[in-house]
Design an enzyme around this catalytic site. Structure first.
Site, mmCIF file in Angstrom:
data_model
loop_
_atom_site.group_PDB
_atom_site.id
_atom_site.type_symbol
_atom_site.label_atom_id
_atom_site.label_comp_id
_atom_site.label_asym_id
_atom_site.label_seq_id
_atom_site.Cartn_x
_atom_site.Cartn_y
_atom_site.Cartn_z
ATOM 1 N N GLU A 4 0.858 -1.195 0.000
ATOM 2 C CA GLU A 4 0.000 0.000 0.000
ATOM 3 C C GLU A 4 0.888 1.238 0.000
ATOM 4 O OE1 GLU A 4 -2.597 0.438 3.422
ATOM 5 O OE2 GLU A 4 -2.749 2.578 3.051
ATOM 6 N N THR A 52 -4.513 6.209 1.424
ATOM 7 C CA THR A 52 -4.855 7.608 1.726
ATOM 8 C C THR A 52 -5.775 8.236 0.680
ATOM 9 O OG1 THR A 52 -2.524 7.728 2.432
ATOM 10 C CG2 THR A 52 -3.867 9.612 2.930
ATOM 11 N N LYS A 101 -11.036 -1.327 6.888
ATOM 12 C CA LYS A 101 -9.849 -0.982 7.669
ATOM 13 C C LYS A 101 -10.315 -0.243 8.922
ATOM 14 C CE LYS A 101 -6.396 2.682 7.163
ATOM 15 N NZ LYS A 101 -5.371 3.278 6.322
ATOM 16 N N ARG A 159 0.432 10.292 0.037
ATOM 17 C CA ARG A 159 0.727 11.397 0.943
ATOM 18 C C ARG A 159 1.876 12.239 0.444
ATOM 19 N NH1 ARG A 159 1.555 9.200 6.898
ATOM 20 N NH2 ARG A 159 0.431 7.240 6.688
HETATM 21 O O1 LIG Z 1 -2.327 7.389 5.188
HETATM 22 C C1 LIG Z 1 -3.190 6.548 5.381
HETATM 23 O O2 LIG Z 1 -4.157 6.359 4.668
HETATM 24 C C2 LIG Z 1 -3.067 5.662 6.471
HETATM 25 O O3 LIG Z 1 -3.602 4.605 6.380
HETATM 26 C C3 LIG Z 1 -2.303 5.991 7.638
HETATM 27 C C4 LIG Z 1 -1.606 4.742 8.095
HETATM 28 O O4 LIG Z 1 -2.493 3.702 8.173
HETATM 29 C C5 LIG Z 1 -0.979 4.938 9.387
HETATM 30 O O5 LIG Z 1 -0.156 6.058 9.357
HETATM 31 C C6 LIG Z 1 -0.183 3.743 9.758
HETATM 32 O O6 LIG Z 1 -0.049 3.810 11.099
HETATM 33 P P1 LIG Z 1 1.252 3.324 11.854
HETATM 34 O O7 LIG Z 1 1.495 1.907 11.427
HETATM 35 O O8 LIG Z 1 0.875 3.465 13.277
HETATM 36 O O9 LIG Z 1 2.330 4.253 11.407
#
Ligand SMILES: O=C(O)C(=O)C[C@H](O)[C@H](O)COP(=O)(O)O
Length: 212
Positions: A44, A72, A132, A48
């Site tokens: 994925e 995202t 999700k 961003r």
């Molecule tokens: O940008 C998106 O659409 C996201 O899905 C954000 C991510 O899922 C999280 O940033 C992951 O979270 P961590 O594994 O805690 O770093």
């Protein structure tokens, strides 16, 4: 593999979907190859950064063994951009019917983000049953998913946000969790240093994670 009819197949490749942030397009290929070498093939790439769409396009073209998706997504235009770049699936932090409709029209399988019971019901209304949970740890994590198992029987989740190698086995042990998402496979310092062996090692360890 028919992801359009069955997005749940995304979870059949391993217990962890890596959430990838690409800062420089030239990092995309070595990074993806490092994950593949560790057995992780569903990738994925979050929309961003500026580099995300060109990176998705490059990976989709050069690494047919990987299943490259876009993360995202926030609006219909994002869905169009992801599809145009060659993404084979999409992930969103939240859900709107407009995003769901756009992905469906584009035949882009969507893993929609939800954080409340009402959002689960909205996504279900629109035919999405693999969701999700985001941001998982912040909105209730393991306890929330456990509470949802009975009222939302038949709904499957990929908790993401605050998942670690230490807590992933507890999540994976829940009957309604099929896989988890996380960014820990790609530590910023390892990526900046080009330490792809470390990424492969983290991918291999993630691939070996089992329910607690
Ligand atoms: O940008 C998106 O659409 C996201 O899905 C954000 C991510 O899922 C999280 O940033 C992951 O979270 P961590 O594994 O805690 O770093």
């Amino acid at each position: 593999m028919n992801l359009i009819n069955d997005p749940l197949q995304l979870a059949s490749h391993g217990p962890v979907i890596p959430v990838i942030v690409i800062e420089r397009v030239q990092e995309a290929l070595p990074l993806a190859e490092a994950l593949l070498a560790g057995g992780v093939s569903v990738l994925e790439v979050t929309l961003r950064t500026e580099a995300a769409l060109p990176a998705i396009a490059q990976l989709a073209k050069t690494l047919p063994e990987a299943i490259v998706g876009a993360g995202t997504l926030r609006c219909a235009a994002d869905a169009q951009r992801a599809k145009d770049a060659g993404a084979r699936f999409a992930v969103s932090p939240g859900y709107t019917p407009a995003l769901g409709a756009a992905c469906r029209a584009l035949q882009l399988p969507l893993l929609p983000g939800v954080a409340t019971s009402s959002e689960v019901m909205t996504a279900l209304d629109d035919g999405f049953s693999f969701l999700k949970l985001f941001p998982a740890a912040a909105v209730g994590g393991h306890a929330l998913l456990k509470s949802w198992a009975s009222p939302f029987a038949g709904v499957h989740f990929c908790p993401t946000g605050g998942i670690t190698p230490a807590n992933a086995p507890q999540y994976l042990q829940l009957s309604n969790v099929r896989c988890v998402g996380g960014s820990w496979l790609l530590p910023g310092d390892a990526v900046r240093a080009g330490d792809w062996a470390r990424v492969t090692q983290l991918a291999r360890a993630a691939q070996a994670l089992r329910p607690a």
